[in-house]
Write an enzyme that holds these catalytic residues in place. Structure first.
Site, short mmCIF file in Angstrom:
data_model
loop_
_atom_site.label_atom_id
_atom_site.label_comp_id
_atom_site.label_asym_id
_atom_site.label_seq_id
_atom_site.Cartn_x
_atom_site.Cartn_y
_atom_site.Cartn_z
N ARG A 35 4.68 -43.19 24.22
CA ARG A 35 5.54 -42.04 23.93
C ARG A 35 5.25 -41.53 22.51
O ARG A 35 4.54 -42.19 21.75
CB ARG A 35 7.03 -42.42 24.07
CG ARG A 35 7.34 -43.67 23.25
CD ARG A 35 8.69 -43.74 22.69
NE ARG A 35 8.92 -42.71 21.70
CZ ARG A 35 8.45 -42.76 20.44
NH1 ARG A 35 7.70 -43.77 20.00
NH2 ARG A 35 8.73 -41.80 19.58
N ASP A 57 7.49 -32.41 18.57
CA ASP A 57 6.80 -32.47 19.86
C ASP A 57 6.08 -31.16 20.18
O ASP A 57 5.16 -31.13 20.99
CB ASP A 57 7.79 -32.81 20.97
CG ASP A 57 8.22 -34.25 20.82
OD1 ASP A 57 9.15 -34.51 20.05
OD2 ASP A 57 7.56 -35.12 21.43
O1 MRU Z 1 10.80 -38.93 24.08
P1 MRU Z 1 9.90 -39.42 22.99
O2 MRU Z 1 10.24 -40.77 22.50
O3 MRU Z 1 8.44 -39.27 23.36
O4 MRU Z 1 10.18 -38.40 21.79
C1 MRU Z 1 9.44 -38.53 20.62
C2 MRU Z 1 9.90 -37.65 19.53
O5 MRU Z 1 10.75 -36.81 19.69
C3 MRU Z 1 9.18 -37.78 18.21
O6 MRU Z 1 10.04 -37.49 17.16
C4 MRU Z 1 8.03 -36.78 18.20
O7 MRU Z 1 7.20 -37.00 19.29
C5 MRU Z 1 7.24 -36.84 16.96
S1 MRU Z 1 6.19 -38.26 16.98
C6 MRU Z 1 5.17 -38.26 15.66
#
Ligand code: MRU
Length: 347
Positions: free
Chosen positions: A49, A238
């Site tokens: 993730r 993201d």
């Molecule tokens: O649902 P996730 O755990 O994949 O969400 C991740 C995030 O929101 C992070 O803050 C984002 O990907 C930035 S990672 C450098």
């Protein structure tokens, strides 16, 4: 600080190996994916993730698709790889890096003369994506570290660390680089309901590196900002459009509070996270299953008759963002699409 890769290609059995993030902090387990179906499950379950790590997973996913496809006819082979690419792309709609990593390897193998060379090219390009991600994180870290006071308390949300990238991290890369530069940094990690990436992953990563970290419930952040405990907020992203930053649900709430209390709100993200084709209104915010909200362990604590909303991300308007720290420099809003395109084209 010890730098461990989050995921990598294992040539001995043509698999993707990765730290299973659903098991941390209790178990540190390296798992392997040898099929696209298993990789889809790993991404859906958040075993892998974080936007940049998903970019690397997408890139390695194409290498994996190329390896599992047994067809020797190049046209039929490409058709199978593209079908797998679309299956992978659909797993997480908000994090743009996943599709970016997939597209980058697909583009590289497009002109391969045969299947064998396409397989080799796919691995080499995916490994380049992983290497470049680590390099970007280090540059982002150094540029971001310069923005932090010599002694400070930084609030972060979710996990934008080594585990969310190839290694080092974006937001946590800023903190790591600041600590390496001799700054006294304390970190407040929001637990990040419902999947607790902050409590489980950010706190694990930072404490492993000996960085001072305190976990709070998400709703404690405003109180700490009001009582002057927080000097800066640093988060990852993201997807970044020309009008908003998409990040883990709860980020917008921190941005509003930081703005109200005149606390700088920094976003740390590589240029691969920028979306120059869409605006906020065009982006799908991933919604996940109700069980992530209603259960903890084996216990269900929301009545079955109650509806549940489980948005994985939210959008923060750019006017609430003090600066975006990229590998090409620190950008201050408003940030035009032309600037991003020109920065990307010089990569
Ligand atoms: O649902 P996730 O755990 O994949 O969400 C991740 C995030 O929101 C992070 O803050 C984002 O990907 C930035 S990672 C450098």
């Amino acid at each position: 600080m010890n730098e461990t890769a989050t995921l990598w290609w294992d040539a001995s059995n043509s698999s993707i190996r990765y730290i299973d993030q659903t098991l941390l902090p209790i178990d540190y387990t390296i798992t392997e994916c040898r099929t696209i179906g298993r990789l889809v499950t790993a991404i859906n379950r958040l075993e892998i993730r974080g936007a940049p790590a998903l970019g690397v997973a997408g890139a390695y996913g194409i290498a994996l698709a190329a390896h599992v496809c047994q067809k020797s006819d190049l046209h039929a082979f490409m058709a199978d790889v593209h079908r797998d690419a679309e299956t992978l792309r659909a797993t997480r709609p908000t994090a743009i890096n996943l599709g970016w990593g997939i597209n980058r390897v697909l583009a590289k193998i497009r002109s391969s003369p045969d299947v064998v060379s396409a397989r080799m090219t796919a691995i080499a390009e995916a490994q380049a994506v992983a290497r470049e991600d680590t390099a970007c994180c280090h540059t982002i870290g150094e540029l971001g570290a310069a923005l932090l006071p010599d002694t400070c308390t930084v609030l972060t949300h979710c996990n934008a660390g080594s585990l969310a990238c190839s290694s080092w991290g974006t937001a946590l890369g800023v903190i790591r680089s600041a600590v390496n530069a001799g700054k006294q940094v304390k970190v407040i990690a929001c637990e990040t309901r419902p999947l607790l990436q902050g409590a489980r992953l950010t706190a694990w990563e930072l404490s492993k590196d000996g960085i001072d970290v305190t976990v709070i419930t998400d709703s404690t952040a405003a109180h700490l900002m009001r009582t002057s405990t927080i000097d800066a907020v640093v988060v990852g992203a993201d997807r970044i459009t020309c009008d908003a930053v998409f990040n883990k649900i709860g980020t917008y709430m921190h941005a509003v509070c930081a703005h109200h209390h005149k606390i700088p709100f920094y976003v740390a993200a590589p240029l691969s996270t920028f979306d120059t084709e869409n605006r906020e209104r065009d982006v799908i915010i991933e919604e996940r299953g109700r069980e992530e909200v209603t259960t903890m362990g084996n216990r269900t604590f929301v009545p079955a008759a109650s509806a549940v909303k489980n948005f994985a991300f939210d959008a923060t308007p750019l006017d609430l963002v003090t600066a975006i720290i990229t590998e090409r420099g620190v950008l201050r809003p408003p940030i035009g699409t032309d600037l991003i395109l020109s920065l990307k084209s010089t990569q």
